[in-house]
Design an enzyme around this catalytic site. Structure first.
Site, PDB file in Angstrom:
ATOM      1  N   ARG A  96       0.839  -1.194   0.000  1.00  0.00           N
ATOM      2  CA  ARG A  96       0.000   0.000   0.000  1.00  0.00           C
ATOM      3  C   ARG A  96       0.885   1.258   0.000  1.00  0.00           C
ATOM      4  O   ARG A  96       1.948   1.264   0.638  1.00  0.00           O
ATOM      5  CB  ARG A  96      -0.851  -0.039   1.270  1.00  0.00           C
ATOM      6  CG  ARG A  96      -1.815   1.113   1.463  1.00  0.00           C
ATOM      7  CD  ARG A  96      -2.969   1.027   0.544  1.00  0.00           C
ATOM      8  NE  ARG A  96      -4.080   1.869   0.970  1.00  0.00           N
ATOM      9  CZ  ARG A  96      -5.067   2.219   0.149  1.00  0.00           C
ATOM     10  NH1 ARG A  96      -5.091   1.810  -1.112  1.00  0.00           N
ATOM     11  NH2 ARG A  96      -6.069   2.949   0.593  1.00  0.00           N
ATOM     12  N   THR A 371      -9.599   0.461  -9.557  1.00  0.00           N
ATOM     13  CA  THR A 371      -8.654  -0.481  -8.984  1.00  0.00           C
ATOM     14  C   THR A 371      -8.768  -1.695  -9.864  1.00  0.00           C
ATOM     15  O   THR A 371      -9.672  -1.781 -10.675  1.00  0.00           O
ATOM     16  CB  THR A 371      -9.128  -0.762  -7.540  1.00  0.00           C
ATOM     17  OG1 THR A 371      -9.035   0.457  -6.849  1.00  0.00           O
ATOM     18  CG2 THR A 371      -8.361  -1.846  -6.841  1.00  0.00           C
ATOM     19  N   THR A 389      -4.057  -0.786  -7.092  1.00  0.00           N
ATOM     20  CA  THR A 389      -4.811   0.430  -7.357  1.00  0.00           C
ATOM     21  C   THR A 389      -3.932   1.661  -7.451  1.00  0.00           C
ATOM     22  O   THR A 389      -2.845   1.702  -6.875  1.00  0.00           O
ATOM     23  CB  THR A 389      -5.868   0.642  -6.243  1.00  0.00           C
ATOM     24  OG1 THR A 389      -6.733   1.706  -6.604  1.00  0.00           O
ATOM     25  CG2 THR A 389      -5.245   0.944  -4.897  1.00  0.00           C
ATOM     26  N   ASN A 391      -6.098   4.238  -6.956  1.00  0.00           N
ATOM     27  CA  ASN A 391      -7.362   4.779  -6.459  1.00  0.00           C
ATOM     28  C   ASN A 391      -8.330   4.991  -7.614  1.00  0.00           C
ATOM     29  O   ASN A 391      -8.728   4.038  -8.252  1.00  0.00           O
ATOM     30  CB  ASN A 391      -7.177   6.026  -5.596  1.00  0.00           C
ATOM     31  CG  ASN A 391      -8.427   6.298  -4.754  1.00  0.00           C
ATOM     32  OD1 ASN A 391      -9.181   5.371  -4.482  1.00  0.00           O
ATOM     33  ND2 ASN A 391      -8.673   7.517  -4.369  1.00  0.00           N
ATOM     34  N   GLU A 410      -4.154   8.219  -3.926  1.00  0.00           N
ATOM     35  CA  GLU A 410      -4.562   7.392  -2.780  1.00  0.00           C
ATOM     36  C   GLU A 410      -4.766   8.207  -1.507  1.00  0.00           C
ATOM     37  O   GLU A 410      -5.403   7.743  -0.563  1.00  0.00           O
ATOM     38  CB  GLU A 410      -3.487   6.327  -2.536  1.00  0.00           C
ATOM     39  CG  GLU A 410      -4.022   4.963  -2.189  1.00  0.00           C
ATOM     40  CD  GLU A 410      -4.655   4.290  -3.383  1.00  0.00           C
ATOM     41  OE1 GLU A 410      -5.879   4.087  -3.345  1.00  0.00           O
ATOM     42  OE2 GLU A 410      -3.944   3.973  -4.353  1.00  0.00           O
ATOM     43  N   SER A 442      -7.750   1.099   3.468  1.00  0.00           N
ATOM     44  CA  SER A 442      -8.196   0.585   2.167  1.00  0.00           C
ATOM     45  C   SER A 442      -9.405  -0.324   2.341  1.00  0.00           C
ATOM     46  O   SER A 442      -9.673  -0.829   3.429  1.00  0.00           O
ATOM     47  CB  SER A 442      -7.051  -0.220   1.546  1.00  0.00           C
ATOM     48  OG  SER A 442      -7.464  -0.833   0.353  1.00  0.00           O
ATOM     49  N   SER A 443     -10.113  -0.536   1.229  1.00  0.00           N
ATOM     50  CA  SER A 443     -11.167  -1.556   1.214  1.00  0.00           C
ATOM     51  C   SER A 443     -10.754  -2.771   0.382  1.00  0.00           C
ATOM     52  O   SER A 443     -11.535  -3.720   0.248  1.00  0.00           O
ATOM     53  CB  SER A 443     -12.450  -0.986   0.607  1.00  0.00           C
ATOM     54  OG  SER A 443     -12.913   0.083   1.384  1.00  0.00           O
ATOM     55  N   GLY A 464     -13.646   0.525  -4.588  1.00  0.00           N
ATOM     56  CA  GLY A 464     -13.678   1.281  -3.335  1.00  0.00           C
ATOM     57  C   GLY A 464     -14.404   0.491  -2.260  1.00  0.00           C
ATOM     58  O   GLY A 464     -14.214  -0.722  -2.126  1.00  0.00           O
TER      59      GLY A 464
HETATM   60  O1  DON Z   1      -7.903   1.136  -1.391  1.00  0.00           O
HETATM   61  C1  DON Z   1      -9.070   1.424  -1.606  1.00  0.00           C
HETATM   62  O2  DON Z   1      -9.989   1.014  -0.916  1.00  0.00           O
HETATM   63  C2  DON Z   1      -9.414   2.320  -2.788  1.00  0.00           C
HETATM   64  N1  DON Z   1      -8.307   3.175  -3.100  1.00  0.00           N
HETATM   65  C3  DON Z   1      -9.807   1.456  -3.941  1.00  0.00           C
HETATM   66  C4  DON Z   1     -10.222   2.261  -5.140  1.00  0.00           C
HETATM   67  C5  DON Z   1     -11.050   1.506  -6.091  1.00  0.00           C
HETATM   68  O3  DON Z   1     -11.340   0.350  -5.899  1.00  0.00           O
HETATM   69  C6  DON Z   1     -11.535   2.245  -7.263  1.00  0.00           C
HETATM   70  N2  DON Z   1     -12.209   1.343  -8.156  1.00  0.00           N
HETATM   71  N3  DON Z   1     -13.197   1.380  -8.713  1.00  0.00           N
END
Ligand code: DON
Length: 561
Positions: A96, A371, A389, A391, A410, A442-443, A464
């Site tokens: 990350r 992502t 990702t 982001n 991010e 993060s998710s 996300g």
């Molecule tokens: O880490 C995370 O949770 C987000 N930065 C993920 C972003 C994401 O999945 C965008 N996609 N559609």
């Protein structure tokens, strides 16, 4: 102009979502499989395994290739998480991004104390220190079989010789160009990607090719030091960004213990903090299981089913906002959050007939778009589940000039101000406040499910906060409702995250009856697609793989040579 485009005939990927099984049990019982966000990543990963490489080798090669062919999310300018099952041991790699040293808690607030609407999303100031190259190197040092240079080379070739732009990529580029124009945040994105809007053109990225060659030849030093680092830092200095040479030299990927939990006889291995995903999936699946121990399981995708899962989701997201952040900075009460008795208590709060009032759903421990993800299984039964990702689609929309790659945005995943939602509507407080060298919550939830020490399911998605729902539902679909891999990724899904109040976000494809019934209960139905699942499922020793039809993914199962 830093890229050259030559028009040529568009080779479209038709039926890319279907699992193309070329397996032949009469020849060999050992199979390997990929479920990838695009055809280039799929081919490169299959070639590596065909040559004797393992799932980690295939993952490294795919990660670098996607940085070239899937620029909206594949990256070297971002980060990610990798969940592994290797030689019957589980492992987890955290690559990350981290906040730069000059970052501070209030860096996105204006003089009135309000969160700036776009600074954490577009432009150089939105980027955390990239972790991908350090992550791939760490994975290779620990598990790699084929030489590093062999694994980076396909990406170099795609950047140097080009690839034919898929229509879906061209479409995303043109929509992104429109969006940054509308928000007044134009960057150098158009200089690099503008012409790629022509579907069917051959897209060549010479600066990126040179950067990838430095990584191929010098490993992480080819990115975090020398010419690439100079390009990143000068771009930062000229454009209000914060990342310094010292920040780059200090970045470290970390091996962490994955989250393990038992669910209906399966062992689920998933992402620990700084992801919120593993804890969230453990709570979500656990609450559903608790409820159906004493109540009939509602019919698949019926109104009572969506309501039950949403009620559990409310509690998941209340805890996420309060307790989760980078465990190196904040004491995350992980064990308590996934303890079976705690989950049972939270499940007992679920109201099966009405919506729990949103403001009353509190964190429970109080005492009283882009992502990408890929899944790989090799012929030895090792598995990699990797979510990566920058982001949002195309990250901060800025290319490190000279180095040719997109930087992440991010920093928006931190909580810029307590209670103020980020792009994904997620709120947070102290646990996820900005601090130097802290990792933003993060998710991302790359997950592997084991049954009797064998891989049962490898799953993950972008999206996300909706990642947590996509992963949870992929497990419920396959392991509770016996859906095939194909059905599990393509059947309509839904998502609820406490805020906005009583809103269930749904894919197209639900019948109207349950949606009308949910509206009558008081839910708001938000028809807005999310996610892109890439999943591998093992049933009776046979693998099946599937990538969502909506994306440009490719899933393949092959018999081992
Ligand atoms: O880490 C995370 O949770 C987000 N930065 C993920 C972003 C994401 O999945 C965008 N996609 N559609």
């Amino acid at each position: 102009m830093r890229l050259f485009l030559i028009s040529c005939f568009l080779i479209t990927l038709t039926g890319c979502s279907a699992s193309e099984s070329t397996s032949d049990a009469a020849v060999s019982t050992a199979e390997y499989a990929v479920a990838m966000p695009d055809e280039f990543g799929a081919q490169v990963a299959l070639d590596v395994m065909q040559e004797g490489g393992n799932a980690v080798d295939a993952a490294i090669a795919a990660q670098f290739t996607l940085a070239v062919t899937y620029p909206e999310a594949g990256n070297i300018g971002g980060g990610g998480f990798m969940t592994l099952y290797f030689d019957q041991q589980t492992d987890f790699l955290d690559y990350r991004e981290m906040a730069p040293a000059l970052a501070n808690r209030d860096m996105y607030l204006d003089d009135k104390g309000e969160v700036h609407p776009t600074e954490s999303l577009y432009g150089a100031k939105a980027s955390g220190i990239p972790g991908t190259v350090a992550g791939m190197w760490a994975a290779h040092q620990k598990y790699g079989k084929l030489p590093w240079s062999r694994l980076v080379q396909p990406a170099v070739t795609y950047a140097e010789q080009g690839f034919v732009v898929p229509a879906k990529l061209a479409d995303r580029v043109s929509r992104y160009l429109k969006r940054i124009k509308e928000r007044g945040r134009q960057t150098n994105f158009a200089n690099y990607f503008g012409p790629a809007a022509t579907a069917g053109a051959l897209f060549i990225q010479p600066e990126l090719a040179a950067t990838l060659k430095r990584i191929r030849d010098h490993g992480p030093q080819g990115f975090y030091a020398g010419e690439t680092a100079d390009f990143i830092v000068s771009y930062m200095q000229a454009n209000g960004g914060l990342i310094s040479h010292e920040d780059l030299s200090k970045y470290q990927a970390k091996w962490r213990d994955p989250i393990h939990f038992n669910w209906r006889g399966y062992e689920i291995v998933t992402a620990p903090p700084p992801s919120s995903g593993g804890i969230a999936v453990a709570q979500w699946l656990g609450m559903v299981d608790e409820v159906i121990k004493t109540n009939v399981l509602p019919a698949y995708n019926s109104a009572p089913y969506l309501h039950l899962v949403s009620e559990a989701g409310k509690r998941v997201f209340a805890d996420r906002a309060e307790y989760l952040g980078d465990p190196d900075f904040y004491n995350v009460p992980q064990a308590r959050l996934i303890a079976p008795d705690y989950i049972a208590r939270r499940a007992s709060e679920v109201n099966l007939t009405a919506i729990s009032p949103t403001p009353e759903v509190k964190p429970g421990l109080i005492e009283s778009e882009d992502t990408t993800h890929f899944s790989i299984v090799d012929k030895w039964g090792n598995a990699v589940s990797n979510t990566t990702t920058i982001n949002l689609s195309f990250g901060a929309g800025v290319v490190a000039e000279g180095a040719g790659f997109l930087l992440n945005d991010e920093m928006d995943d931190f909580s810029a101000k307590p209670g103020v939602p980020n792009f994904f509507g997620a709120i947070g407080g102290e646990a996820n406040a900005i601090a130097p060298y802290k990792r933003m919550l993060s998710s991302m939830t790359p997950t592997i499910v084991l049954e009797d020490d064998k891989v049962k399911l490898v799953t993950g998605s972008p999206g996300g906060t909706t990642i947590i729902s996509s992963v949870t539902l992929s497990i419920l679909n396959t392991l509770l409702f016996d859906k095939s891999a194909e059905e599990a990724v393509n059947n309509p899904r839904f998502h609820h995250q406490l805020w906005p109040k009583d809103t269930i976000r749904v894919h197209e494809g639900f019948s109207e009856q349950p949606l009308t019934a949910l509206e009558k209960m008081g839910y708001v139905i938000d028809r807005d697609r999310f996610g892109d699942l890439h999943l591998i499922l093992q049933q009776n020793g046979k693998l099946s793989a599937a990538s969502e039809a909506n994306g440009r993914g490719k899933a393949v199962v092959k018999s081992a040579p």
